[in-house]
Write an enzyme that holds these catalytic residues in place. Sequence first.
Site, short mmCIF file in Angstrom:
data_model
loop_
_atom_site.label_atom_id
_atom_site.label_comp_id
_atom_site.label_asym_id
_atom_site.label_seq_id
_atom_site.Cartn_x
_atom_site.Cartn_y
_atom_site.Cartn_z
N CYS A 9 95.78 -2.64 -23.74
CA CYS A 9 94.39 -2.23 -23.97
C CYS A 9 93.86 -3.02 -25.16
O CYS A 9 94.40 -4.07 -25.50
CB CYS A 9 94.28 -0.72 -24.15
SG CYS A 9 95.17 -0.06 -25.58
N ARG A 15 94.97 4.00 -25.17
CA ARG A 15 95.29 3.97 -23.73
C ARG A 15 96.65 3.38 -23.40
O ARG A 15 97.42 3.99 -22.64
CB ARG A 15 94.19 3.18 -22.98
CG ARG A 15 92.85 3.87 -22.98
CD ARG A 15 91.73 2.93 -22.55
NE ARG A 15 91.48 1.90 -23.55
CZ ARG A 15 90.60 0.92 -23.45
NH1 ARG A 15 89.89 0.82 -22.33
NH2 ARG A 15 90.41 0.06 -24.41
N ASP A 122 87.50 3.51 -22.53
CA ASP A 122 87.97 3.56 -23.91
C ASP A 122 87.62 4.93 -24.51
O ASP A 122 86.44 5.25 -24.64
CB ASP A 122 87.27 2.43 -24.68
CG ASP A 122 87.73 2.35 -26.12
OD1 ASP A 122 88.42 3.28 -26.60
OD2 ASP A 122 87.39 1.35 -26.78
#
Length: 153
Positions: A9, A15, A122
């Site tokens: 990420c 994440r 996000d």
Amino acid sequence: MPVKVLMVCLGNICRSPLAEGIMASLVHPEEVFVDSAGTAGYHVGNPPDPRSIAVARENQIDISHQRCREFQAADFEEFDYIFAMDLENLANIHALAPTQAHRKKARLLLEAGGMGTREVPDPYYGGASGFTHVYSLIEQACSRILSEILRTP
Ligand code: 4NP
């Protein structure tokens, strides 16, 4: 030799640490080795975001030992599969690919999981519900990737 999977990420604190922890929880380490990295180096050396640690813990997964590192071109040699959380991450990864064959190793996680050309959003600037949503998306994709791409545990 295990199949090697890298989750990527932006910051490697929200994440991709979840993706690493979830995928690792579904496999035997001798069959699939899982790691994660970020395309940006803001948080190198740091543990995952407390909100990611919390949602993982709610699901009996401990990710607190993970430490942030930056994605590097050498990861194209090391890993068989590179899964990006969003299109910006994927573009940043692709920009570092030395050859077309290396480039093909990197795909969107949810797309690889048969969930369409979708991104894992996000969650950094949102609340805890964003992390629950991210967890659920990643979990679905990892299960499907294991049954369709990698060997089942
Ligand atoms: P991640 O989330 O890419 O899922 O780890 C973010 C973490 C940190 C920042 C952005 C996104 N940041 O701007 O510091």
